[in-house]
Design a protein around this motif. Structure first.
Motif, PDB file in Angstrom:
ATOM      1  N   ALA A  30       0.858  -1.184   0.000  1.00 18.57           N
ATOM      2  CA  ALA A  30       0.000   0.000   0.000  1.00 18.57           C
ATOM      3  C   ALA A  30       0.892   1.230   0.000  1.00 18.57           C
ATOM      4  CB  ALA A  30      -0.912   0.005   1.223  1.00 18.57           C
ATOM      5  N   GLN A  31       0.622   2.135  -0.950  1.00 15.63           N
ATOM      6  CA  GLN A  31       1.425   3.339  -1.127  1.00 15.63           C
ATOM      7  C   GLN A  31       0.499   4.547  -1.185  1.00 15.63           C
ATOM      8  OE1 GLN A  31       3.258   3.746  -5.040  1.00 15.63           O
ATOM      9  NE2 GLN A  31       5.059   4.676  -4.116  1.00 15.63           N
ATOM     10  N   GLY A  56     -13.433  -0.440  -3.620  1.00 15.87           N
ATOM     11  CA  GLY A  56     -12.664   0.791  -3.470  1.00 15.87           C
ATOM     12  C   GLY A  56     -12.003   0.930  -2.115  1.00 15.87           C
ATOM     13  N   ARG A  57     -12.019  -0.135  -1.317  1.00 13.01           N
ATOM     14  CA  ARG A  57     -11.350  -0.174  -0.016  1.00 13.01           C
ATOM     15  C   ARG A  57     -10.457  -1.407   0.019  1.00 13.01           C
ATOM     16  NH1 ARG A  57     -14.940   0.658   4.665  1.00 13.01           N
ATOM     17  NH2 ARG A  57     -12.996   0.340   5.793  1.00 13.01           N
ATOM     18  N   CYS A  58      -9.284  -1.269   0.604  1.00 12.64           N
ATOM     19  CA  CYS A  58      -8.333  -2.388   0.645  1.00 12.64           C
ATOM     20  C   CYS A  58      -8.827  -3.505   1.546  1.00 12.64           C
ATOM     21  CB  CYS A  58      -6.970  -1.914   1.128  1.00 12.64           C
ATOM     22  SG  CYS A  58      -6.050  -1.057  -0.145  1.00 12.64           S
ATOM     23  N   THR A  59      -8.868  -4.701   0.974  1.00 11.91           N
ATOM     24  CA  THR A  59      -9.187  -5.917   1.705  1.00 11.91           C
ATOM     25  C   THR A  59      -7.960  -6.811   1.658  1.00 11.91           C
ATOM     26  OG1 THR A  59     -11.521  -5.782   1.102  1.00 11.91           O
ATOM     27  CG2 THR A  59     -10.709  -7.926   1.841  1.00 11.91           C
ATOM     28  N   TYR A  60      -7.584  -7.340   2.802  1.00 16.49           N
ATOM     29  CA  TYR A  60      -6.413  -8.201   2.906  1.00 16.49           C
ATOM     30  C   TYR A  60      -6.810  -9.533   3.527  1.00 16.49           C
ATOM     31  CZ  TYR A  60      -3.905  -3.769   2.350  1.00 16.49           C
ATOM     32  OH  TYR A  60      -3.444  -2.572   1.886  1.00 16.49           O
ATOM     33  N   TRP A  61      -5.914 -10.521   3.394  1.00 16.13           N
ATOM     34  CA  TRP A  61      -6.069 -11.798   4.086  1.00 16.13           C
ATOM     35  C   TRP A  61      -5.114 -11.772   5.273  1.00 16.13           C
ATOM     36  CZ3 TRP A  61      -9.170 -15.650   4.816  1.00 16.13           C
ATOM     37  CH2 TRP A  61      -8.714 -16.788   5.457  1.00 16.13           C
ATOM     38  N   SER A  62      -5.641 -11.952   6.463  1.00  9.07           N
ATOM     39  CA  SER A  62      -4.822 -11.996   7.663  1.00  9.07           C
ATOM     40  C   SER A  62      -4.283 -13.413   7.840  1.00  9.07           C
ATOM     41  CB  SER A  62      -5.632 -11.600   8.897  1.00  9.07           C
ATOM     42  OG  SER A  62      -4.872 -11.844  10.068  1.00  9.07           O
ATOM     43  N   SER A  83      -5.669   3.311  -7.308  1.00 14.68           N
ATOM     44  CA  SER A  83      -5.298   2.461  -8.438  1.00 14.68           C
ATOM     45  C   SER A  83      -4.677   1.178  -7.919  1.00 14.68           C
ATOM     46  CB  SER A  83      -4.313   3.171  -9.382  1.00 14.68           C
ATOM     47  OG  SER A  83      -3.066   3.369  -8.753  1.00 14.68           O
ATOM     48  N   VAL A  84      -4.718   0.146  -8.767  1.00 17.52           N
ATOM     49  CA  VAL A  84      -4.133  -1.151  -8.441  1.00 17.52           C
ATOM     50  C   VAL A  84      -3.338  -1.612  -9.656  1.00 17.52           C
ATOM     51  CG1 VAL A  84      -4.597  -3.537  -7.764  1.00 17.52           C
ATOM     52  CG2 VAL A  84      -6.106  -1.702  -6.947  1.00 17.52           C
ATOM     53  N   ALA A  85      -2.110  -2.078  -9.416  1.00 18.25           N
ATOM     54  CA  ALA A  85      -1.255  -2.544 -10.509  1.00 18.25           C
ATOM     55  C   ALA A  85      -0.480  -3.777 -10.070  1.00 18.25           C
ATOM     56  CB  ALA A  85      -0.282  -1.443 -10.929  1.00 18.25           C
ATOM     57  N   LEU A  86      -0.130  -4.597 -11.057  1.00 24.02           N
ATOM     58  CA  LEU A  86       0.768  -5.734 -10.824  1.00 24.02           C
ATOM     59  C   LEU A  86       2.170  -5.331 -11.238  1.00 24.02           C
ATOM     60  CD1 LEU A  86      -1.304  -8.706 -12.284  1.00 24.02           C
ATOM     61  CD2 LEU A  86      -1.021  -8.064  -9.885  1.00 24.02           C
ATOM     62  N   ASP A  87       3.174  -5.897 -10.572  1.00 26.84           N
ATOM     63  CA  ASP A  87       4.536  -5.665 -11.022  1.00 26.84           C
ATOM     64  C   ASP A  87       4.793  -6.500 -12.279  1.00 26.84           C
ATOM     65  OD1 ASP A  87       4.897  -8.246  -9.953  1.00 26.84           O
ATOM     66  OD2 ASP A  87       6.863  -7.765  -9.142  1.00 26.84           O
ATOM     67  N   CYS A  88       5.981  -6.343 -12.854  1.00 27.69           N
ATOM     68  CA  CYS A  88       6.301  -6.973 -14.139  1.00 27.69           C
ATOM     69  C   CYS A  88       6.235  -8.494 -14.095  1.00 27.69           C
ATOM     70  CB  CYS A  88       7.663  -6.507 -14.627  1.00 27.69           C
ATOM     71  SG  CYS A  88       9.006  -6.856 -13.455  1.00 27.69           S
ATOM     72  N   ASP A  89       6.448  -9.095 -12.918  1.00 26.86           N
ATOM     73  CA  ASP A  89       6.401 -10.553 -12.784  1.00 26.86           C
ATOM     74  C   ASP A  89       5.040 -11.059 -12.314  1.00 26.86           C
ATOM     75  OD1 ASP A  89       9.124 -10.912 -13.470  1.00 26.86           O
ATOM     76  OD2 ASP A  89       9.703 -10.363 -11.432  1.00 26.86           O
ATOM     77  N   LYS A  96      -2.262   1.898  -4.802  1.00 29.01           N
ATOM     78  CA  LYS A  96      -2.112   3.307  -4.442  1.00 29.01           C
ATOM     79  C   LYS A  96      -3.409   3.739  -3.782  1.00 29.01           C
ATOM     80  CE  LYS A  96       1.429   4.397  -7.776  1.00 29.01           C
ATOM     81  NZ  LYS A  96       1.912   5.357  -8.774  1.00 29.01           N
ATOM     82  N   VAL A  97      -3.251   4.303  -2.573  1.00 29.98           N
ATOM     83  CA  VAL A  97      -4.406   4.605  -1.733  1.00 29.98           C
ATOM     84  C   VAL A  97      -4.343   6.035  -1.209  1.00 29.98           C
ATOM     85  CG1 VAL A  97      -4.563   2.191  -0.973  1.00 29.98           C
ATOM     86  CG2 VAL A  97      -3.317   3.846   0.437  1.00 29.98           C
ATOM     87  N   ASP A  98      -5.484   6.495  -0.732  1.00 31.64           N
ATOM     88  CA  ASP A  98      -5.529   7.688   0.083  1.00 31.64           C
ATOM     89  C   ASP A  98      -5.744   7.190   1.504  1.00 31.64           C
ATOM     90  OD1 ASP A  98      -5.602  10.261   1.016  1.00 31.64           O
ATOM     91  OD2 ASP A  98      -7.563  10.737   0.182  1.00 31.64           O
TER      92      ASP A  98
END
Length: 121
Positions: A30-31, A56-62, A83-89, A96-98
């Motif tokens: 998260a950035q 539009g809200r971050c959900t994670y697995w604990s 926004s949400v992006a995958l890295d090259c791999d 990206k969050v507020d």
């Protein structure tokens, strides 16, 4: 693999690209969208990513509690997704969050403020 139910509606093309660990998880960074500040690292599976993209809200697995959690539901320190992006791999997710309030469970703005390493430590 954990006992969580994976009934995700994640786009099949995205799901096919993701490289997951043995537990079906992908690290998610998260950035802060406007400053570039790195806030925290969480873990997502297909369902958590789907929920993040659709709500539009971050959900994670604990991994410790073995359940989904939406950042801010108990603390009020919400992450609004920009926004949400995958890295090259396709083995890491960048969200990206507020960030509203602290991102770290300790109450710090980020999880990376306290323990700056130097050579020889």
């Amino acid at each position: 693999m954990s006992s969580r139910v994976l009934d995700s509606q994640l786009d099949p093309a995205v799901a096919a690209r993701l490289k997951r660990d043995a537990d079906g998880l992908v690290p998610a960074i998260a950035q802060q969208y406007d400053t570039g500040e790195v806030l925290m690292l969480g873990w997502m599976d297909d369902e958590a990513l789907h929920r993040t993209l659709t709500t539009g809200r971050c959900t994670y697995w604990s991994r410790s509690r073995q359940e989904y959690w939406v950042k801010g539901d108990t603390s009020g320190h919400v992450q609004h997704v920009k926004s949400v992006a995958l890295d090259c791999d396709a083995d890491t997710i960048l969200v990206k969050v507020d960030q509203v309030g602290a991102a770290c469970h300790t109450g710090a703005r980020t999880c990376f403020d306290e323990d700056v390493l130097t050579e020889g430590q």
